[in-house]
Design a protein around this motif. Structure first.
Motif, short mmCIF file in Angstrom:
data_model
loop_
_atom_site.label_atom_id
_atom_site.label_comp_id
_atom_site.label_asym_id
_atom_site.label_seq_id
_atom_site.Cartn_x
_atom_site.Cartn_y
_atom_site.Cartn_z
N VAL A 81 0.83 -1.20 0.00
CA VAL A 81 0.00 0.00 0.00
C VAL A 81 0.87 1.25 0.00
O VAL A 81 0.58 2.23 -0.71
N TRP A 82 1.95 1.24 0.77
CA TRP A 82 2.86 2.39 0.82
C TRP A 82 3.46 2.66 -0.56
O TRP A 82 3.48 3.80 -1.01
N SER A 140 0.84 3.95 -3.12
CA SER A 140 0.28 5.27 -2.85
C SER A 140 1.04 6.38 -3.56
O SER A 140 0.52 7.49 -3.72
N CYS A 165 0.80 2.77 7.03
CA CYS A 165 0.33 1.73 6.10
C CYS A 165 0.52 0.34 6.70
O CYS A 165 -0.34 -0.54 6.53
N SER A 222 -3.27 -0.77 7.16
CA SER A 222 -3.69 -1.11 5.79
C SER A 222 -4.58 -2.35 5.71
O SER A 222 -5.31 -2.52 4.73
N THR A 279 -7.75 -1.91 -1.05
CA THR A 279 -6.59 -1.55 -1.88
C THR A 279 -6.95 -1.29 -3.34
O THR A 279 -6.13 -0.75 -4.08
#
Length: 374
Positions: A52-53, A56, A209, A213, A218
């Motif tokens: 996710v990091w 992003s 995250c 997360s 997502t």
């Protein structure tokens, strides 16, 4: 951002590569390859946070740099030839071959959907569309505001996946902002206090995250579904609010990452000049490992160790795919010259100066010449 500066009016390419940009390409390519590799482990908390990091801001980062390097595009014959040979041809080659490979193992897609990119070739289609529309963003009075409105509103309507249009329009603001960046703006990011804040910001984002997360959807990070369709299932207001948050996060983390990119030439500079081949080739390796050997599913039982090992191998493979031998082998494939396809552009000739008019004569000189002639 400060008031927009005039974009370059010359189509002449820069005479030498800029170390900062190649260094930026190198680091973002590592994020791309690691992110794609970790896609197989998003059900694991240890991988989901990192995934996710990365997602992003890694494509906003890549797109903004692409926009900046397209500042001189005006659609002359040389630039059109370049687009065809480095975007259109590789897109057709990569998308067709990857869909054939996938269909061999899974039976899908059937029939082939060459104009509906299924994976990484979407970015080639996006660069093609963004580059062709560059004159529009050069001409508009409020290009950044317009691009943001398009990104927010596109999720409200059904847009076919022809050339990945939903993603192209969603990510559009990053390209347009890149077009209007300047070297001075990049240099301001190198201020010590900005770099210190960037380290804290990126580190905090990674920690957030990693911790939270597992509760996030997502699919928002893919920038391709309508707001009200599965799995997003959001109202118009919720969808536009979420998209606006992603835009803000993408810009903030992108500028933070750009502030940390080294300015000096190094080994990463040379490798960063060959990210094109790494981007196109790493997908074949990931697909082959998964569909032929089921590698990622087999090692997932090792949990965190599998995530670490996959990340390390992704970094190693990315570096190998950015080496000179790989570029030498695949340049004729992915960057064909295609001299047979294009008209020969006449060489520019130096304009001939008009003849110098005679100097004005005094009445005395005129009278003497006239008398002599008579």
């Amino acid at each position: 951002m400060s008031p927009l500066e005039p974009l370059p009016t010359s189509t002449s390419p820069t005479k030498e590569r800029v170390a900062y940009l190649d260094n930026a390409r190198y680091w973002v390519m590592l994020l791309v390859v690691v992110g794609h590799s970790l896609t197989q482990f998003t059900d694991m908390d240890s991988a989901r946070g990192v995934y996710v990091w990365i997602y992003s801001f890694h494509m906003p980062f890549f797109i903004l740099i692409s926009g900046y390097t397209a500042r001189r595009y005006m659609g002359d014959a040389r630039q059109v030839r370049r687009i065809v040979s480095t975007l259109v041809v590789p897109y057709l080659l990569v998308e067709t071959s990857l869909q054939l490979i996938t269909r061999h193992y899974t039976g899908e897609p059937n029939p082939l959907m060459i104009l509906s990119p299924q994976w990484l070739a979407w970015f080639l289609a996006a660069l093609f569309v963004w580059r062709l529309t560059t004159p529009i963003w050069r001409a508009l009075r409020y290009p950044i505001t317009t691009s943001i409105l398009i990104s927010l509103l596109v999720g409200l309507i059904e847009v076919p996946n022809v050339l990945a249009l939903p993603k192209i329009l969603g990510f559009l603001p990053f390209y347009v902002v890149g077009l209007h960046m300047s070297r001075e703006r990049f240099e301001r990011l190198a201020a010590p206090r900005v770099r210190a804040a960037s380290v804290a910001l990126l580190g905090s984002a990674l920690l957030i995250c990693y911790v939270y997360s597992k509760h996030w959807q997502t699919d928002w990070l893919l920038w391709k579904q309508r707001y009200n369709e599965d799995p997003l299932r959001a109202t118009a207001i919720e969808g536009m609010t979420q998209r606006a948050e992603l835009l803000a996060i993408g810009f903030v983390l992108t500028f933070a990452a750009l502030s940390l990119v080294p300015r000096r030439r190094s080994l990463t500079t040379a490798l960063g000049g060959r990210t094109f081949y790494c981007y196109l080739l790493h997908g074949y390796l990931i697909i082959f490992l998964q569909l032929q050997f089921d590698v990622f599913d087999k090692i997932s039982r090792f949990g965190f160790a599998a995530v670490v090992a996959t990340t390390i191998m992704a970094v190693v493979v990315a570096n190998l795919l950015m080496t000179s031998p790989v570029a030498t082998v695949f340049r004729p494939v992915f960057e064909p010259r295609l001299t047979w396809l294009f008209r020969v552009t006449p060489a520019a000739t130096k304009p001939v100066a008009p003849p110098t008019p005679p100097a004005p004569q005094t009445p005395e000189q005129s009278g003497q010449r006239t008398a002599g002639a008579g």
